[in-house]
Design an enzyme around this catalytic site. Structure first.
Site, PDB file in Angstrom:
ATOM      1  N   GLU A  45      39.554  32.501  47.598  1.00 28.22           N
ATOM      2  CA  GLU A  45      39.834  32.646  45.916  1.00 28.22           C
ATOM      3  C   GLU A  45      40.245  31.536  45.490  1.00 28.22           C
ATOM      4  OE1 GLU A  45      42.486  36.084  43.753  1.00 28.22           O
ATOM      5  OE2 GLU A  45      42.660  35.910  45.947  1.00 28.22           O
ATOM      6  N   ASN A 192      37.771  44.500  42.462  1.00 30.16           N
ATOM      7  CA  ASN A 192      38.919  44.172  43.368  1.00 30.16           C
ATOM      8  C   ASN A 192      39.883  44.906  42.895  1.00 30.16           C
ATOM      9  OD1 ASN A 192      39.672  42.491  45.663  1.00 30.16           O
ATOM     10  ND2 ASN A 192      40.949  41.989  44.059  1.00 30.16           N
ATOM     11  N   GLU A 193      40.659  45.607  44.114  1.00 35.88           N
ATOM     12  CA  GLU A 193      41.839  45.898  44.073  1.00 35.88           C
ATOM     13  C   GLU A 193      42.179  46.720  42.419  1.00 35.88           C
ATOM     14  OE1 GLU A 193      45.054  43.425  45.194  1.00 35.88           O
ATOM     15  OE2 GLU A 193      44.172  43.538  47.357  1.00 35.88           O
ATOM     16  N   TYR A 261      47.482  43.911  54.849  1.00 32.90           N
ATOM     17  CA  TYR A 261      48.121  42.829  55.276  1.00 32.90           C
ATOM     18  C   TYR A 261      49.134  42.920  56.217  1.00 32.90           C
ATOM     19  CZ  TYR A 261      45.456  39.855  51.732  1.00 32.90           C
ATOM     20  OH  TYR A 261      44.408  39.312  50.855  1.00 32.90           O
ATOM     21  N   GLU A 317      39.876  42.054  52.962  1.00 28.28           N
ATOM     22  CA  GLU A 317      41.248  41.599  52.962  1.00 28.28           C
ATOM     23  C   GLU A 317      42.128  42.171  54.017  1.00 28.28           C
ATOM     24  OE1 GLU A 317      43.201  40.550  49.295  1.00 28.28           O
ATOM     25  OE2 GLU A 317      41.229  40.799  47.959  1.00 28.28           O
ATOM     26  N   GLN A 366      43.160  33.486  54.055  1.00 30.59           N
ATOM     27  CA  GLN A 366      41.895  32.801  53.298  1.00 30.59           C
ATOM     28  C   GLN A 366      41.553  31.730  53.920  1.00 30.59           C
ATOM     29  OE1 GLN A 366      42.315  32.665  49.044  1.00 30.59           O
ATOM     30  NE2 GLN A 366      42.983  34.587  48.508  1.00 30.59           N
TER      31      GLN A 366
END
Length: 514
Positions: A45, A192-193, A261, A317, A366
């Site tokens: 990103e 995204n999200e 996460y 992710e 990432q």
């Protein structure tokens, strides 16, 4: 979520005795699902030093580069294996306007990266630079389009710019910027999200918007888009149910994302990446194993609405999220990477392998200098992290046939709680080679393990690799000898179709067999 309970991955048959035999049965004659190489994908990103200083230094840099992209990072990632790369975000994707990142660099407008540090983004790394990076990496591009603050026309024209060979304004624009032939980008994220930074939408609202945007992301020539809808965060089963029920799965989207996460403590204080005790380690591994429950429950929902298995689950992710390193910009998410991170990577990759019927792609966050990175850079130096070596080890599973495994495992116990000590997955390549990856999560005790290859009479041990370190918080740093890397492993005894393996504490082992 209550971590006081026992966490048992669905594919494990875990013995309930503290003195249980550690045994893996690999069913070599039952494999039918393919482990997609795209499970081993990555995510980059416009965040901190991931793009600028990580990949991109510009053609005039003293750091050796090819067309502005650092050679050392490309060489390391090619060696590791990188089947796909997701870009430009993340939260950045839904404030990114792609036309700002094409044309002469000195004429590109700037913007403020409001999500990550409030820094000025000069747009020097845009569509052409990203696809040049993918070309150098020999990897598949995964582009996430702007549904949050963009327009349907903007997303539609980006796809046309990338993929159309017809005579059209977007084709002419691409050619005027130096690219004659279309790139043929396949993987396309429709936002995204969008439940959070991508617009704070409800599932019902997003489902309608996604169908609208998807309608105008066209196929050009022989290229067929694989559209990835924004899926849930963690255990938001309502979001998954709504998208699978109302979002026209298989038509409007071919994949649906999942974000999870591993955060040891709380989002307010995630804990140090390097300065942690066994309580932190145990909590991290426990929360990592929650991925199994998420996969199982989301896949159950998908199976109800998509019994033909047309839609892939895309875990685009995932990974450890710690506090930033002291003295660094909190918006840059720069963290070190220890043996603990390597253990988290191996456990997740085993889970993705074992659920490969539905999990078709995953992207760890990432790739460079951000979160659970593969590579850290400082000026002209790079460091390969412990997680890098896990991905390099696990590439033996690329596009191989999953071999179902049954496992009996001792527990790793700490402070009255316990989790299975063993994580594993196995596969068979087209040439018949069998690979088994096994992690001993216990940081204190070695384990004696029996491995039976059911369906075979005799087994030949070809080679082995191991990743471990002196401590669970061992890490690799600039100017220092590596504390965690991959080494040869041979503590294996063969008797017919059975192996006796000694797994050191806090270790990840790969066995290659014939």
């Amino acid at each position: 979520m209550n971590f006081k309970r026992l966490i048992l991955p669905v594919f494990l048959l875990v013995a309930l005795s503290a003195t249980a035999q550690n045994k893996i049965v690999v069913n070599t004659d039952l494999g039918k699902e393919k482990i997609s190489r795209h499970i081993y994908g990555h995510f980059s990103e416009h965040l901190g030093r991931c793009i600028y200083g990580g990949y991109w230094v510009g053609e005039d840099s003293d750091i050796p580069n090819t067309n502005g992209i650092r050679n050392d990072v490309v060489d390391a990632l090619r060696e590791m294996g990188i089947p796909n790369l997701r870009w430009p975000g993340g939260c950045f994707a839904d404030e990114y306007h792609w036309m700002d990142g094409i044309g002469p660099r000195d004429e590109r407008p700037t913007m403020i990266n409001t999500h990550w540090g409030g820094v000025t983004e000069n747009n020097h790394f845009g569509t052409h630079e990203f696809l040049e990076l993918c070309n150098q990496l020999d990897t598949e591009p995964v582009i996430c389009g702007n549904l949050g603050s963009g327009t349907v026309q903007e997303m539609s024209q980006w796809v046309e710019y990338l993929n159309s060979g017809n005579i059209s304004p977007m084709t002419d624009l691409r050619k005027s910027n130096g690219r004659e032939e279309p790139w043929g980008v396949k993987y396309w994220g429709v936002g995204n999200e969008n439940w959070g930074c991508g617009g704070n939408m409800t599932a019902e609202y997003y489902a309608n918007e996604m169908k609208r945007y998807s309608t105008y992301t066209k196929n050009y020539g022989d290229n067929r888009l694989y559209r990835v809808a924004c899926g849930p965060s963690g255990a938001d089963y309502h979001w998954m149910e709504t998208l699978m029920r109302d979002g026209a799965p298989g038509r409007s989207f071919q994949g649906i994302s999942l974000h999870y996460y591993t955060v040891a403590h709380s989002w307010g204080d995630k804990g140090s990446a390097t300065d942690f005790d066994e309580n932190d380690y145990f909590l991290t591994m426990s929360k990592t194993l929650f991925m199994d429950e998420l996969l199982r429950n989301h896949i159950n929902i998908m199976d109800r609405y998509d019994p033909r298995n047309r839609v892939g689950l895309i875990v685009d992710e995932w990974g450890n999220w710690h506090n930033v390193e002291p003295g660094t910009n909190p918006g840059f998410l720069y963290q070190q990477n220890t043996l603990r991170d390597a253990m988290v990577a191996s456990v997740n990759l085993d889970l993705f392998n074992n659920y490969c019927r539905r999990v078709k792609m995953a992207n760890i966050a990432q790739t460079v200098n951000v979160l659970q990175a593969m590579i850290l850079t400082k000026d002209d130096e790079i460091v390969k992290t412990p997680s890098y070596y896990v991905f390099k080890m696990y590439k033996v599973h690329y596009d191989a046939t999953l071999l179902p495994t049954d496992v009996e495992s001792e527990f790793y116990s700490h402070d009255g709680e316990r989790i299975p000590a063993i994580s594993t997955s196995a596969s068979k390549s087209e040439d018949g080679t069998i690979h088994i990856t096994i992690s001993n999560i216990d940081p204190n005790e070695a384990l004696d393990l029996t491995c039976e290859l059911r369906g075979l009479e005799n087994v030949s041990f070809e080679r082995g690799e191991i990743i471990t370190g002196e401590k669970v918080n061992s890490y690799n740093d600039f100017g220092e000898a590596e504390e965690v890397s991959s080494a040869s492993f041979s503590d294996v005894k063969v008797n017919g179709n059975q192996l006796e393996v000694n797994l050191p504490a806090k270790s990840i082992v790969m066995l290659e067999l014939r």
